[in-house]
Design a protein around this motif. Structure first.
Motif, PDB file in Angstrom:
ATOM      1  N   GLU A  40     -28.799 -15.567  -4.340  1.00  0.00           N
ATOM      2  CA  GLU A  40     -28.046 -16.088  -3.189  1.00  0.00           C
ATOM      3  C   GLU A  40     -28.208 -17.593  -3.125  1.00  0.00           C
ATOM      4  O   GLU A  40     -29.311 -18.115  -3.286  1.00  0.00           O
ATOM      5  CB  GLU A  40     -28.601 -15.442  -1.913  1.00  0.00           C
ATOM      6  N   GLY A  41     -27.120 -18.324  -2.915  1.00  0.00           N
ATOM      7  CA  GLY A  41     -27.181 -19.768  -2.736  1.00  0.00           C
ATOM      8  C   GLY A  41     -27.043 -20.552  -4.027  1.00  0.00           C
ATOM      9  O   GLY A  41     -26.491 -20.079  -5.013  1.00  0.00           O
ATOM     10  N   ARG A  42     -27.597 -21.761  -4.017  1.00  0.00           N
ATOM     11  CA  ARG A  42     -27.507 -22.698  -5.144  1.00  0.00           C
ATOM     12  C   ARG A  42     -28.874 -23.327  -5.359  1.00  0.00           C
ATOM     13  O   ARG A  42     -29.585 -23.637  -4.399  1.00  0.00           O
ATOM     14  CB  ARG A  42     -26.467 -23.768  -4.811  1.00  0.00           C
ATOM     15  N   VAL A  43     -29.252 -23.542  -6.633  1.00  0.00           N
ATOM     16  CA  VAL A  43     -30.574 -24.046  -6.980  1.00  0.00           C
ATOM     17  C   VAL A  43     -30.455 -25.219  -7.946  1.00  0.00           C
ATOM     18  O   VAL A  43     -29.651 -25.197  -8.871  1.00  0.00           O
ATOM     19  CB  VAL A  43     -31.414 -22.917  -7.637  1.00  0.00           C
ATOM     20  N   TRP A  44     -31.284 -26.233  -7.712  1.00  0.00           N
ATOM     21  CA  TRP A  44     -31.479 -27.325  -8.660  1.00  0.00           C
ATOM     22  C   TRP A  44     -32.782 -27.021  -9.376  1.00  0.00           C
ATOM     23  O   TRP A  44     -33.794 -26.707  -8.758  1.00  0.00           O
ATOM     24  CB  TRP A  44     -31.559 -28.655  -7.915  1.00  0.00           C
ATOM     25  N   LEU A  45     -32.786 -27.100 -10.704  1.00  0.00           N
ATOM     26  CA  LEU A  45     -33.941 -26.747 -11.522  1.00  0.00           C
ATOM     27  C   LEU A  45     -34.169 -27.845 -12.540  1.00  0.00           C
ATOM     28  O   LEU A  45     -33.231 -28.317 -13.180  1.00  0.00           O
ATOM     29  CB  LEU A  45     -33.645 -25.420 -12.234  1.00  0.00           C
ATOM     30  N   THR A  46     -35.426 -28.276 -12.702  1.00  0.00           N
ATOM     31  CA  THR A  46     -35.761 -29.280 -13.706  1.00  0.00           C
ATOM     32  C   THR A  46     -37.092 -28.924 -14.352  1.00  0.00           C
ATOM     33  O   THR A  46     -37.967 -28.362 -13.704  1.00  0.00           O
ATOM     34  CB  THR A  46     -35.794 -30.701 -13.108  1.00  0.00           C
ATOM     35  N   ARG A  47     -37.223 -29.266 -15.625  1.00  0.00           N
ATOM     36  CA  ARG A  47     -38.452 -28.977 -16.365  1.00  0.00           C
ATOM     37  C   ARG A  47     -39.449 -30.115 -16.136  1.00  0.00           C
ATOM     38  O   ARG A  47     -39.136 -31.286 -16.349  1.00  0.00           O
ATOM     39  CB  ARG A  47     -38.134 -28.843 -17.852  1.00  0.00           C
ATOM     40  N   SER A  48     -40.667 -29.774 -15.734  1.00  0.00           N
ATOM     41  CA  SER A  48     -41.713 -30.767 -15.496  1.00  0.00           C
ATOM     42  C   SER A  48     -42.123 -31.421 -16.808  1.00  0.00           C
ATOM     43  O   SER A  48     -42.268 -30.752 -17.825  1.00  0.00           O
ATOM     44  CB  SER A  48     -42.945 -30.112 -14.876  1.00  0.00           C
ATOM     45  N   HIS A  53     -34.805 -38.173 -20.203  1.00  0.00           N
ATOM     46  CA  HIS A  53     -33.528 -37.702 -20.743  1.00  0.00           C
ATOM     47  C   HIS A  53     -33.330 -36.204 -20.575  1.00  0.00           C
ATOM     48  O   HIS A  53     -32.392 -35.636 -21.125  1.00  0.00           O
ATOM     49  CB  HIS A  53     -33.408 -38.098 -22.217  1.00  0.00           C
ATOM     50  N   ALA A  54     -34.219 -35.573 -19.824  1.00  0.00           N
ATOM     51  CA  ALA A  54     -34.093 -34.135 -19.582  1.00  0.00           C
ATOM     52  C   ALA A  54     -32.866 -33.866 -18.713  1.00  0.00           C
ATOM     53  O   ALA A  54     -32.536 -34.657 -17.834  1.00  0.00           O
ATOM     54  CB  ALA A  54     -35.337 -33.611 -18.893  1.00  0.00           C
ATOM     55  N   GLN A  55     -32.229 -32.764 -18.978  1.00  0.00           N
ATOM     56  CA  GLN A  55     -31.053 -32.398 -18.197  1.00  0.00           C
ATOM     57  C   GLN A  55     -31.455 -31.472 -17.054  1.00  0.00           C
ATOM     58  O   GLN A  55     -32.159 -30.486 -17.273  1.00  0.00           O
ATOM     59  CB  GLN A  55     -30.050 -31.686 -19.101  1.00  0.00           C
ATOM     60  N   ASP A  56     -31.029 -31.809 -15.857  1.00  0.00           N
ATOM     61  CA  ASP A  56     -31.240 -30.917 -14.723  1.00  0.00           C
ATOM     62  C   ASP A  56     -30.282 -29.744 -14.863  1.00  0.00           C
ATOM     63  O   ASP A  56     -29.228 -29.849 -15.478  1.00  0.00           O
ATOM     64  CB  ASP A  56     -30.971 -31.638 -13.404  1.00  0.00           C
ATOM     65  N   VAL A  57     -30.670 -28.629 -14.279  1.00  0.00           N
ATOM     66  CA  VAL A  57     -29.853 -27.414 -14.340  1.00  0.00           C
ATOM     67  C   VAL A  57     -29.458 -27.052 -12.915  1.00  0.00           C
ATOM     68  O   VAL A  57     -30.298 -27.043 -12.018  1.00  0.00           O
ATOM     69  CB  VAL A  57     -30.659 -26.255 -14.977  1.00  0.00           C
TER      70      VAL A  57
END
Length: 113
Positions: A40-48, A53-57
């Protein structure tokens, strides 16, 4: 913004969490791959520690993302979300065999004849 680890009082089941608005949630590294699914909803995800140059998801309801073994992640609901953290089942331990590789009759069965 507050930060939490995936042991939240809003947890509905051991694998399901409510992510409140303006709350970052840290997913510690694990020994096996996992998947983060948004129910449910929307999530921002990032690798620590992935560098500049990492791409957020961005994930929306019904989407999921693989979290490889040994990686730590941070997620945040936009504005809020319900997520599930899924793990693959572990294989059952192998049955023990004798050193010769053959199965033996239970102790005493050979002497009964």
């Amino acid at each position: 913004m507050s930060q939490a680890v995936m042991t939240d009082p809003h947890q509905r089941a051991p694998w399901e969490w409510a992510v409140e608005p303006a709350t970052a949630v840290r997913l510690p590294a694990a020994n096996q791959p996992r998947w983060l699914a948004v129910s449910e909803g929307r999530v921002w995800l990032t690798r620590s520690g992935a560098g500049p140059h990492a791409q957020d998801v961005w994930l929306q309801t019904g989407e999921r993302h693989e979290l490889p073994a040994g990686t730590e992640w941070v997620l945040e609901g936009w504005p809020a979300a319900q997520v599930e953290l899924l793990e693959a089942p572990q294989p059952a331990p192998a049955r023990r065999q004798s050193r010769s590789g053959r199965w033996h009759a239970p102790w005493g069965a050979a002497h009964a004849a």
